[in-house]
Scaffold this motif. Structure first.
Motif, PDB file in Angstrom:
ATOM      1  N   LEU A   6      -5.065  21.162   1.225  1.00 28.62           N
ATOM      2  CA  LEU A   6      -4.983  20.080   2.200  1.00 28.62           C
ATOM      3  C   LEU A   6      -5.860  18.889   1.792  1.00 28.62           C
ATOM      4  O   LEU A   6      -5.550  17.747   2.143  1.00 28.62           O
ATOM      5  CB  LEU A   6      -5.400  20.581   3.581  1.00 28.62           C
ATOM      6  N   GLY A   7      -6.919  19.154   1.056  1.00 28.63           N
ATOM      7  CA  GLY A   7      -7.738  18.065   0.526  1.00 28.63           C
ATOM      8  C   GLY A   7      -6.972  17.220  -0.474  1.00 28.63           C
ATOM      9  O   GLY A   7      -7.094  15.986  -0.488  1.00 28.63           O
ATOM     10  N   ARG A   8      -6.147  17.877  -1.287  1.00 30.78           N
ATOM     11  CA  ARG A   8      -5.317  17.130  -2.243  1.00 30.78           C
ATOM     12  C   ARG A   8      -4.273  16.302  -1.498  1.00 30.78           C
ATOM     13  O   ARG A   8      -3.965  15.173  -1.905  1.00 30.78           O
ATOM     14  CB  ARG A   8      -4.625  18.095  -3.206  1.00 30.78           C
ATOM     15  N   CYS A   9      -3.736  16.842  -0.404  1.00 30.41           N
ATOM     16  CA  CYS A   9      -2.792  16.076   0.420  1.00 30.41           C
ATOM     17  C   CYS A   9      -3.481  14.836   0.996  1.00 30.41           C
ATOM     18  O   CYS A   9      -2.890  13.752   1.032  1.00 30.41           O
ATOM     19  CB  CYS A   9      -2.259  16.942   1.558  1.00 30.41           C
ATOM     20  N   TYR A  10      -4.711  15.009   1.439  1.00 28.00           N
ATOM     21  CA  TYR A  10      -5.481  13.886   1.991  1.00 28.00           C
ATOM     22  C   TYR A  10      -5.648  12.792   0.937  1.00 28.00           C
ATOM     23  O   TYR A  10      -5.414  11.610   1.210  1.00 28.00           O
ATOM     24  CB  TYR A  10      -6.838  14.390   2.460  1.00 28.00           C
ATOM     25  N   GLN A  11      -6.054  13.188  -0.262  1.00 25.26           N
ATOM     26  CA  GLN A  11      -6.229  12.212  -1.347  1.00 25.26           C
ATOM     27  C   GLN A  11      -4.920  11.479  -1.635  1.00 25.26           C
ATOM     28  O   GLN A  11      -4.908  10.251  -1.792  1.00 25.26           O
ATOM     29  CB  GLN A  11      -6.705  12.918  -2.619  1.00 25.26           C
ATOM     30  N   PHE A  12      -3.842  12.224  -1.713  1.00 30.81           N
ATOM     31  CA  PHE A  12      -2.545  11.638  -2.051  1.00 30.81           C
ATOM     32  C   PHE A  12      -2.147  10.569  -1.045  1.00 30.81           C
ATOM     33  O   PHE A  12      -1.708   9.479  -1.413  1.00 30.81           O
ATOM     34  CB  PHE A  12      -1.474  12.737  -2.111  1.00 30.81           C
ATOM     35  N   VAL A  13      -2.306  10.886   0.242  1.00 35.01           N
ATOM     36  CA  VAL A  13      -1.849   9.962   1.289  1.00 35.01           C
ATOM     37  C   VAL A  13      -2.770   8.749   1.389  1.00 35.01           C
ATOM     38  O   VAL A  13      -2.306   7.606   1.417  1.00 35.01           O
ATOM     39  CB  VAL A  13      -1.751  10.687   2.643  1.00 35.01           C
ATOM     40  N   ILE A  14      -4.076   8.976   1.448  1.00 39.81           N
ATOM     41  CA  ILE A  14      -4.983   7.860   1.735  1.00 39.81           C
ATOM     42  C   ILE A  14      -5.000   6.833   0.605  1.00 39.81           C
ATOM     43  O   ILE A  14      -5.204   5.639   0.845  1.00 39.81           O
ATOM     44  CB  ILE A  14      -6.414   8.362   2.041  1.00 39.81           C
ATOM     45  N   LEU A  15      -4.760   7.273  -0.619  1.00 38.45           N
ATOM     46  CA  LEU A  15      -4.750   6.335  -1.743  1.00 38.45           C
ATOM     47  C   LEU A  15      -3.457   5.526  -1.818  1.00 38.45           C
ATOM     48  O   LEU A  15      -3.362   4.605  -2.628  1.00 38.45           O
ATOM     49  CB  LEU A  15      -4.972   7.088  -3.062  1.00 38.45           C
ATOM     50  N   ARG A  16      -2.496   5.855  -0.974  1.00 37.12           N
ATOM     51  CA  ARG A  16      -1.221   5.118  -0.949  1.00 37.12           C
ATOM     52  C   ARG A  16      -1.014   4.328   0.340  1.00 37.12           C
ATOM     53  O   ARG A  16      -0.004   3.644   0.492  1.00 37.12           O
ATOM     54  CB  ARG A  16      -0.052   6.098  -1.159  1.00 37.12           C
ATOM     55  N   MET A  17      -1.967   4.416   1.255  1.00 38.80           N
ATOM     56  CA  MET A  17      -1.793   3.757   2.543  1.00 38.80           C
ATOM     57  C   MET A  17      -1.700   2.234   2.426  1.00 38.80           C
ATOM     58  O   MET A  17      -0.949   1.592   3.151  1.00 38.80           O
ATOM     59  CB  MET A  17      -2.946   4.120   3.488  1.00 38.80           C
ATOM     60  N   SER A  18      -2.456   1.647   1.510  1.00 43.24           N
ATOM     61  CA  SER A  18      -2.417   0.182   1.366  1.00 43.24           C
ATOM     62  C   SER A  18      -1.030  -0.283   0.935  1.00 43.24           C
ATOM     63  O   SER A  18      -0.551  -1.340   1.366  1.00 43.24           O
ATOM     64  CB  SER A  18      -3.471  -0.283   0.360  1.00 43.24           C
ATOM     65  N   LYS A  19      -0.351   0.512   0.092  1.00 44.09           N
ATOM     66  CA  LYS A  19       1.014   0.163  -0.324  1.00 44.09           C
ATOM     67  C   LYS A  19       1.977   0.260   0.849  1.00 44.09           C
ATOM     68  O   LYS A  19       2.846  -0.592   1.034  1.00 44.09           O
ATOM     69  CB  LYS A  19       1.472   1.091  -1.453  1.00 44.09           C
ATOM     70  N   TRP A  20       1.821   1.315   1.650  1.00 41.85           N
ATOM     71  CA  TRP A  20       2.728   1.511   2.783  1.00 41.85           C
ATOM     72  C   TRP A  20       2.518   0.437   3.842  1.00 41.85           C
ATOM     73  O   TRP A  20       3.459   0.065   4.546  1.00 41.85           O
ATOM     74  CB  TRP A  20       2.535   2.913   3.359  1.00 41.85           C
ATOM     75  N   TYR A  21       1.295  -0.069   3.962  1.00 36.86           N
ATOM     76  CA  TYR A  21       1.016  -1.115   4.938  1.00 36.86           C
ATOM     77  C   TYR A  21       1.745  -2.417   4.594  1.00 36.86           C
ATOM     78  O   TYR A  21       1.991  -3.243   5.470  1.00 36.86           O
ATOM     79  CB  TYR A  21      -0.484  -1.374   5.040  1.00 36.86           C
ATOM     80  N   ARG A  22       2.044  -2.593   3.311  1.00 37.66           N
ATOM     81  CA  ARG A  22       2.749  -3.824   2.918  1.00 37.66           C
ATOM     82  C   ARG A  22       4.140  -3.899   3.520  1.00 37.66           C
ATOM     83  O   ARG A  22       4.730  -4.986   3.616  1.00 37.66           O
ATOM     84  CB  ARG A  22       2.833  -3.898   1.390  1.00 37.66           C
ATOM     85  N   LEU A  23       4.673  -2.747   3.928  1.00 42.24           N
ATOM     86  CA  LEU A  23       6.002  -2.735   4.543  1.00 42.24           C
ATOM     87  C   LEU A  23       6.004  -3.441   5.894  1.00 42.24           C
ATOM     88  O   LEU A  23       7.055  -3.847   6.387  1.00 42.24           O
ATOM     89  CB  LEU A  23       6.477  -1.285   4.711  1.00 42.24           C
ATOM     90  N   THR A  24       4.834  -3.571   6.528  1.00 42.45           N
ATOM     91  CA  THR A  24       4.759  -4.279   7.811  1.00 42.45           C
ATOM     92  C   THR A  24       4.954  -5.776   7.632  1.00 42.45           C
ATOM     93  O   THR A  24       5.247  -6.489   8.598  1.00 42.45           O
ATOM     94  CB  THR A  24       3.391  -4.046   8.479  1.00 42.45           C
ATOM     95  N   ARG A  25       4.731  -6.271   6.393  1.00 42.55           N
ATOM     96  CA  ARG A  25       4.865  -7.690   6.048  1.00 42.55           C
ATOM     97  C   ARG A  25       3.886  -8.582   6.824  1.00 42.55           C
ATOM     98  O   ARG A  25       4.079  -9.791   6.927  1.00 42.55           O
ATOM     99  CB  ARG A  25       6.311  -8.172   6.258  1.00 42.55           C
TER     100      ARG A  25
END
Length: 509
Positions: A238-257
């Motif tokens: 679950l720690g690896r899942c946490y790393q995977f998601v949190i390091l990609r959040m800034s990219k996903w936020y760009r979808l809000t425009r």
């Protein structure tokens, strides 16, 4: 004898600097903690009242949108207050970036209070580390410390900030050495420990002697350690899942425009219904951690709490608002430990007496996995919980979780965040530094001066001196001589101006 005496004087000065930084950081972070606690109390009241009286709901929307716009303005003016601040401190110590200490200090202080105090799932510890490091930077500027001496003061400020945030001076010192500085130099740990202890004294005077996460617990006997191994594996995955998601959040936020500075509008609106229905889950997570041992939650409800905390922690941090992931990680780890402990108890495989041990081991193991700093994790939880009786369980859970995430190719989360930060700064040319070389001429203003007395331009950092074929790591007392080649990191924002000023200092007058 003269060299030995000079060394002793230098050490005494360094310790005195550590005490000064500890007092400053302890006072600042204590005010930071106090303000967050009181604002959180007010906001929790407003959120819960919104269920009965719609006028409170309108007030919450107005307040939170205002917070998003104010903090967004701070972020636009000073991008280095973004997030936890730990990657920025690491980058500063590595010479990869630099920033104005006062500009960051007050904006991080006010912005952090508003963002964390609103109830977002953010921690106070990352901002506290950056607040402490900027105060160390300010002291270095006051006493004209550059090079290695300046780095030591910044490091000690970081330790003091974390110590005041969690009342954990030993773990705070180790965190600086293991995670931020990656160096066990005597000069670094002596000053860092001095500032951390001093800072802890100040915070203890304000908040009392009781450990931050104190809970009654009974250490787990060895015959139940199979559950520790199972817990460690789950924490690592679950720690690896946490790393995977949190390091990609800034990219996903760009979808809000939305412009990146006002991404905070989204989580600050979403926190309102969460505060209405789950007020105990608000903030960094210390409240729910302390409540786990007495609430008697079912496994299903604990799983729901974990999902809510996991998802909204990502949304909160990904927005870029000032706030850390340290305490939210501990909260998630505690919930994982509670779920595993509950399952073992429900299947009558372990007495309920040891339930709290799993919460404690879960916090340590999850942080050890995600940050890849197991020594810090073990000591930090020991100090925060206030007992040494769980050391064996903490060590086993942390090492198993560390090994699992290593097998899954996980990297230290703060280091990965620093790499993302440097990539962004390179893209937008924000705070990037380049190294230049300057030769000192006989009769120049620098010739014959010690480093601390030279008026170095703002945005420049002396990192190395080359003299007669050998390299010297400079300190404040290093003498600069004609013929020396100086290696200086210079901010690209004002590179031409700074280079011109340095040329005037090194050329013959």
């Amino acid at each position: 004898m003269q060299i030995h005496g000079s060394y002793k004087i230098s050490q005494i000065k360094a310790i005195l600097n550590g005490i000064l930084i500890g007092i400053l950081a302890g006072s600042t972070v204590s005010m930071f903690r106090w303000a967050i606690q009181h604002l959180m109390t007010v906001m929790r009241y407003l959120y819960t009242q919104s269920l009965q009286q719609p006028i409170y709901l309108i007030g919450c929307v107005i307040i939170n949108v205002s917070i998003a716009l104010v903090v967004g303005g701070f972020l636009k003016q000073q991008p280095d207050i973004k997030g936890s601040g730990i990657p920025q401190v690491e980058g500063q110590l590595l010479g990869e970036l630099d920033y104005s200490w006062w500009s960051v200090l007050w904006r991080k202080f006010v912005g952090g209070i508003l963002a964390i105090g609103s109830g977002l799932y953010l921690g106070r510890e990352g901002p506290s580390i950056q607040l402490g490091s900027t105060l160390g930077q300010g002291v270095a500027r006051l006493f004209r410390q550059v090079g290695f001496d300046r780095q030591v003061l910044i490091s000690s400020g970081a330790a003091a900030g974390l110590s005041a945030a969690f009342n954990a001076p030993i773990a705070s010192t180790l965190f600086v050495l293991e995670e931020i500085y990656h160096n066990f130099s005597t000069n670094i740990w002596v000053v860092s420990l001095t500032s951390a202890i001093t800072s802890d004294m100040v915070a203890t005077d304000v908040f009392g002697l009781k450990p931050v996460l104190y809970m009654k617990s009974t250490p787990l006997p060895l015959k139940y350690f199979i559950w520790v191994l199972i817990l460690g594996v789950i924490l690592g995955v679950l720690g690896r899942c946490y790393q995977f998601v949190i390091l990609r959040m800034s990219k996903w936020y760009r979808l809000t425009r939305l412009p990146w500075m006002i991404n905070g509008v989204f989580p600050l609106l979403l926190v309102i219904p969460l505060g209405m229905f789950f007020p105990r889950l608000l903030g960094g997570g210390s409240d729910i951690i302390l409540h786990l041992t007495v609430a008697g939650y079912s496994t299903m409800l604990l799983g729901l709490f974990f999902l809510i905390r996991f998802i909204f922690s990502m949304i909160s941090y990904g927005s870029g608002l000032p706030g850390g992931i340290f305490l939210p990680i501990l909260c998630l780890g505690g919930l994982i430990g509670a779920i595993v402990g509950n399952l073992a108890i429900e299947f009558h495989l372990m007495p309920a007496l040891y339930f709290s041990s799993f919460i404690i081991m879960g916090m340590a193991g999850y942080f050890a996995a995600i940050s890849k700093a197991p020594f810090t994790a073990i000591l930090l939880i020991t100090e925060m919980v206030g007992t040494l009786t769980h050391l064996l369980g903490l060590a086993c859970a942390s090492l198993v979780a560390y090994a699992v995430i290593d097998l899954l190719d996980g990297r230290p989360v703060y280091y990965s965040m620093l790499q993302q930060l440097l990539k962004t700064k390179a893209q937008f040319n924000l705070g990037k530094t380049v190294q230049i070389m300057e030769t000192v001429y006989a009769g120049s203003e620098m010739d014959g001066q010690i480093v601390s007395r030279i008026k170095w331009p703002s945005g420049s950092l002396l990192t190395k001196i080359q003299r007669n074929g050998r390299e010297i790591v400079p300190s404040g007392n290093t003498l600069v001589r004609w013929g020396d080649t100086l290696y200086i990191n210079v901010s690209t924002n004002n590179q031409l101006k700074i280079t011109h000023q340095l040329t005037k200092l090194t050329k013959e007058t």
